[in-house]
Design a protein around this motif. Structure first.
Motif, PDB file in Angstrom:
ATOM      1  N   MET A  95      13.908  23.940  31.613  1.00 52.66           N
ATOM      2  CA  MET A  95      13.571  22.546  31.348  1.00 52.66           C
ATOM      3  C   MET A  95      12.424  22.469  30.358  1.00 52.66           C
ATOM      4  O   MET A  95      11.386  23.105  30.553  1.00 52.66           O
ATOM      5  CB  MET A  95      13.212  21.845  32.661  1.00 52.66           C
ATOM      6  N   LEU A  96      12.621  21.683  29.298  1.00 49.45           N
ATOM      7  CA  LEU A  96      11.654  21.584  28.209  1.00 49.45           C
ATOM      8  C   LEU A  96      11.189  20.143  28.061  1.00 49.45           C
ATOM      9  O   LEU A  96      11.979  19.201  28.156  1.00 49.45           O
ATOM     10  CB  LEU A  96      12.292  22.051  26.897  1.00 49.45           C
ATOM     11  N   GLY A  97       9.900  19.969  27.800  1.00 52.97           N
ATOM     12  CA  GLY A  97       9.374  18.624  27.596  1.00 52.97           C
ATOM     13  C   GLY A  97       7.871  18.604  27.719  1.00 52.97           C
ATOM     14  O   GLY A  97       7.263  19.521  28.269  1.00 52.97           O
ATOM     15  N   GLU A  98       7.261  17.559  27.214  1.00 54.85           N
ATOM     16  CA  GLU A  98       5.811  17.417  27.285  1.00 54.85           C
ATOM     17  C   GLU A  98       5.340  17.359  28.733  1.00 54.85           C
ATOM     18  O   GLU A  98       6.115  17.095  29.651  1.00 54.85           O
ATOM     19  CB  GLU A  98       5.368  16.148  26.546  1.00 54.85           C
ATOM     20  N   THR A  99       4.060  17.572  28.918  1.00 52.71           N
ATOM     21  CA  THR A  99       3.462  17.458  30.244  1.00 52.71           C
ATOM     22  C   THR A  99       3.655  16.038  30.779  1.00 52.71           C
ATOM     23  O   THR A  99       3.453  15.056  30.059  1.00 52.71           O
ATOM     24  CB  THR A  99       1.959  17.778  30.160  1.00 52.71           C
ATOM     25  N   GLY A 100       4.068  15.945  32.044  1.00 49.80           N
ATOM     26  CA  GLY A 100       4.185  14.641  32.688  1.00 49.80           C
ATOM     27  C   GLY A 100       5.483  13.915  32.447  1.00 49.80           C
ATOM     28  O   GLY A 100       5.596  12.724  32.749  1.00 49.80           O
TER      29      GLY A 100
END
Length: 513
Positions: free
Chosen positions: A193-198
């Protein structure tokens, strides 16, 4: 509509992702009216009524699910029976979830719905083993739908694609292939899973981990294990490298100083229907990447102090807020490890994107946070008041660097103080948002690298500090950005803290702030 056509449509719908547009089109065709204007409950009720009338015309109901029945009719009946049983299934899942962990097994054994569903499947001609499997699948699919819908809400296209992806991770895009070939092999497909914090990666991991398949036992009249006890999350940055290794792989007595008795690690304790979630996998040291690679490739591992190979039976979920391309180009992540761990990649949209795609996303997320904080019954006017205050105090085009997690804290702060606080006070907040949300990309090489002299002046770093101060960047945010850069360059909390000259716990607090 002729029954054969209706059964064919229902069979196709049964095999399609319930979060997809194709499934909406099939539901529309079955009930004979657009589903966009109806609530989800109304659509399901219409499906049950339509199919119930069709199956009422079948004379020999005892052969509806027998092996000799045409496949479209069998699948259509399973589709009908699943949706007709949703209320009873939901009551069991809710009862189990609300019970204490220590009493969940007893709670499941008291539930009558699974056994009644099994007996009904048998009554319609399903063989014993198949009927037990269908009971397990019905509960898994309903649990998965509720989890995904709850943890990943939103009407925007990015969130819809994400929900489809999470569902496919559990059931594939081809339900027929899952039933015939992949039902026992999904654990061989790790998820990254990839994505910015939060952005909700941990929530999605929980939705996946708590939606595993649980075998139903007709002899016991109950499920063999509880539905909510097989998800184990581990934040790699929360433990030192040595502690993480010992907890993951386990160790034998005498393997190292302090190992006064043997310890079974997580890889040993998790069963075939369990999920291990490794958060911040981008910070995993290369040495441990090599060890975990063997787990991913061969499902084998060895405890510390042992040469005996053991088998890992669960599924691995992983997440990182870092850019994989950067991790690979800088050598922080091995290529063989990356390509092995990303059988399926799920990309999480930032809150900025969600708000652009769906103007109602802010109100929906605020309402959800209020319900989770205050309970299910919340006056809608309360959410309207919170949204109005955020729109009043939030600068135009604010970047929301902390994404949904930041918004949740803003709502909680408002509940305590009736103001959203100081989060938006700086006139430079819109410009600083992207800087704080992606400190590594924005800082680039502005923090001295390992090859730089510890005492030599570093003009890029000085320029960055001057620019940050001129922009009014809070000292806490600046410290956090620097701490994250040290961690990225050194790979572990221990090494990064040693380089920065501070305690590793202090560095960890800065990284997470």
């Amino acid at each position: 509509m002729q029954h054969e056509v209706l059964f064919s449509l229902a069979a196709k719908a049964a095999a399609r992702n319930p979060f997809s547009e194709e499934r909406d089109s099939l539901d529309h065709a079955i009930i004979g009216r657009p589903v966009g204007s109806l609530s989800r409950g109304a659509v399901l009720q219409a499906l049950v009524v339509t199919l119930s009338n069709a199956f009422a015309a079948i004379v020999d109901k005892g052969t509806t699910l027998s092996p000799g029945t045409p496949a479209p009719q069998r699948h259509a009946f399973l589709f009908f029976l699943f949706h007709q049983s949703l209320a009873d299934i939901d009551s069991v899942l809710l009862m189990e979830k609300d019970s204490e962990v220590s009493t969940r097994r007893a709670t499941l054994q008291r539930a009558k719905t699974p056994q009644a569903l099994y007996e009904r499947l048998r009554l319609h001609g399903s063989p014993p083993a198949e009927a037990a499997h269908f009971v397990s699948t019905f509960f898994q699919m309903r649990k998965a739908f509720l989890n995904i819908e709850s943890f990943l809400p939103g009407k925007g296209s990015s969130m819809r694609v994400l929900r489809e992806g999470v569902w496919n991770a559990l059931f594939t895009a081809r339900l027929d292939l899952l039933e015939t070939k992949l039902s026992s092999r999904l654990r061989d497909f790790p998820i990254l899973m990839l994505g910015e914090t939060g952005t909700g990666k941990s929530s999605a991991a929980r939705a996946l981990g708590e939606s595993h398949y649980v075998p139903f036992s007709p002899e016991l009249g109950a499920f063999r294990t509880p539905h909510f006890d097989a998800f184990v999350p581990v934040n790699i940055n929360a433990l030192t490298e040595s502690l993480f290794e010992a907890e993951l792989f386990g160790y034998r007595k005498g393997a190292f100083t302090g190992a006064v008795e043997s310890h079974e690690g997580l890889l040993s304790r998790l069963g075939p229907h369990s999920s291990l979630f490794l958060d911040e996998i981008g910070d995993l040291p290369e040495r441990l990447q090599v060890k975990l690679l063997e787990v991913l490739q061969e499902r084998r591992f060895r405890q510390l102090g042992s040469t005996e190979a053991k088998t890992f039976e669960g599924r691995i979920l992983a997440a990182t807020h870092r850019n994989p391309a950067t991790l690979l180009s800088t050598g922080k992540m091995r290529e063989d490890f990356f390509y092995r761990i990303c059988a399926l990649k799920l990309e999480f949209p930032s809150l900025r994107i969600r708000l652009e795609e769906d103007p109602d996303a802010m109100r929906m997320l605020v309402s959800q946070t209020l319900r989770r904080t205050l309970g299910d019954e919340v006056d809608p006017s309360l959410a309207e008041e919170v949204v109005a205050n955020i729109e009043k105090e939030c600068p135009r085009n604010y970047a929301w660097p902390g994404n949904v997690r930041e918004l949740e804290q803003v709502v909680r702060r408002w509940l305590l103080t009736r103001t959203v606080g100081t989060a938006f006070e700086s006139e430079h907040a819109p410009a600083l948002g992207p800087l704080l949300s992606t400190p590594i990309q924005m800082l680039g090489s502005k923090i001295p690298s390992k090859s730089s002299s510890e005492h030599a002046p570093h003009h890029d770093f000085s320029a960055f500090v001057q620019a940050a101060c001129a922009a009014g960047m809070p000292l806490k945010a600046l410290s956090a950005a620097v701490a994250r850069k040290y961690l990225e360059q050194e790979g572990t909390l221990e090494k990064a803290a040693r380089k920065a000259g501070i305690d590793w716990r202090t560095l960890k607090r800065l990284v997470e702030s």
